[in-house]
Design a protein around this motif. Sequence first.
Motif, mmCIF file in Angstrom:
data_model
loop_
_atom_site.group_PDB
_atom_site.id
_atom_site.type_symbol
_atom_site.label_atom_id
_atom_site.label_comp_id
_atom_site.label_asym_id
_atom_site.label_seq_id
_atom_site.Cartn_x
_atom_site.Cartn_y
_atom_site.Cartn_z
ATOM 1 N N ALA A 82 56.917 17.425 94.722
ATOM 2 C CA ALA A 82 58.354 17.497 94.473
ATOM 3 C C ALA A 82 58.866 18.930 94.598
ATOM 4 O O ALA A 82 60.059 19.181 94.438
ATOM 5 C CB ALA A 82 58.684 16.952 93.090
ATOM 6 N N CYS A 258 53.746 11.647 98.224
ATOM 7 C CA CYS A 258 52.820 12.686 97.769
ATOM 8 C C CYS A 258 51.458 12.505 98.452
ATOM 9 O O CYS A 258 50.538 11.926 97.847
ATOM 10 C CB CYS A 258 52.638 12.628 96.257
ATOM 11 S SG CYS A 258 54.076 13.148 95.319
ATOM 12 N N ALA A 269 56.843 11.990 90.780
ATOM 13 C CA ALA A 269 57.670 12.701 91.751
ATOM 14 C C ALA A 269 58.755 11.795 92.323
ATOM 15 O O ALA A 269 59.915 12.206 92.491
ATOM 16 C CB ALA A 269 56.783 13.243 92.881
#
Length: 297
Positions: A82, A258, A269
């Motif tokens: 993130a 991710c 995230a």
Amino acid sequence: MAPAAGTGVALLPLVSRCWFRHAIPLAVLLLLLLYVCAWSVQVLPGCRSGAQSCVPQGPPPAQVPRQSGPPEAPEWEEPQCAGPQGALGRVVGPFRASLHPEGDVALPQYLAGWRALVRFLTPLGSIFAFATSEASAKVMALEARVHGPEAAHYSSLAAMAAWERRAGLLERHGVAPRDPAGSSGSRTLLLLHRALRWSQLCLHRVATGTRGGPDAGAQCSDAYRTALAPHHPWLTRQAVRLAFLAFPGRGHWLELACPGAGEAEARAALARAAGTLGDVYNRTQGLLAKLDLLQLA
């Protein structure tokens, strides 16, 4: 030999009836899939030009509550994916920067966020490929105004709406322009705004969905029914419903968000990204309501 031949003749009507019974649903499915392909460049973020059934009835949608994500591991203050260099960070950063402290929405940053969101969603398959294709066209149309001769009037949502109202550029409520390419900037942003709600709901539900519960396709299909289906004609809604049958699973979403991270980090995230999109949606929804622009399309 004669009885065998007679049996074969007797079976022909039965075979014909079975074939006919199964051919009808297959033909319907084929027609709907062809419809998806034919309208793939324009159905999701907004209405088809001239479609009266696209005009929503009843009160405009209210702002959405700030949604919480799944429990996060205490050692992660900010999931790495993130961050600014992560796929989600490149989406969240510009959208977050578009929120003016004074309560407005900066258009250059908003459009930059949309470009990053399109890049993130496109690899997720055909349902997003044609949705993001139309979103990209609307982003380009707004960017032409942001960087055009009247750029001074297109620095923010409020500035744009005020200018277009003074200049007589706003369409009448619920009336689509004859040439969609000539839509006002305010109408174009409204269509993007609705699509942003769908994207935000998808991200949040994929991030927070429980194991053994509805899969990502079912959750994002439900998000479509909430955010966009009320603005689409019946046949479009059925075609989109079929397209969701080939929707990617939750694992693919998390890996895209991710790469190489654990499930908990990826979910955290994704939930944070959905929260930022929710903040932008709420800010934009409030401004559009205040400026009486929610029924332009």
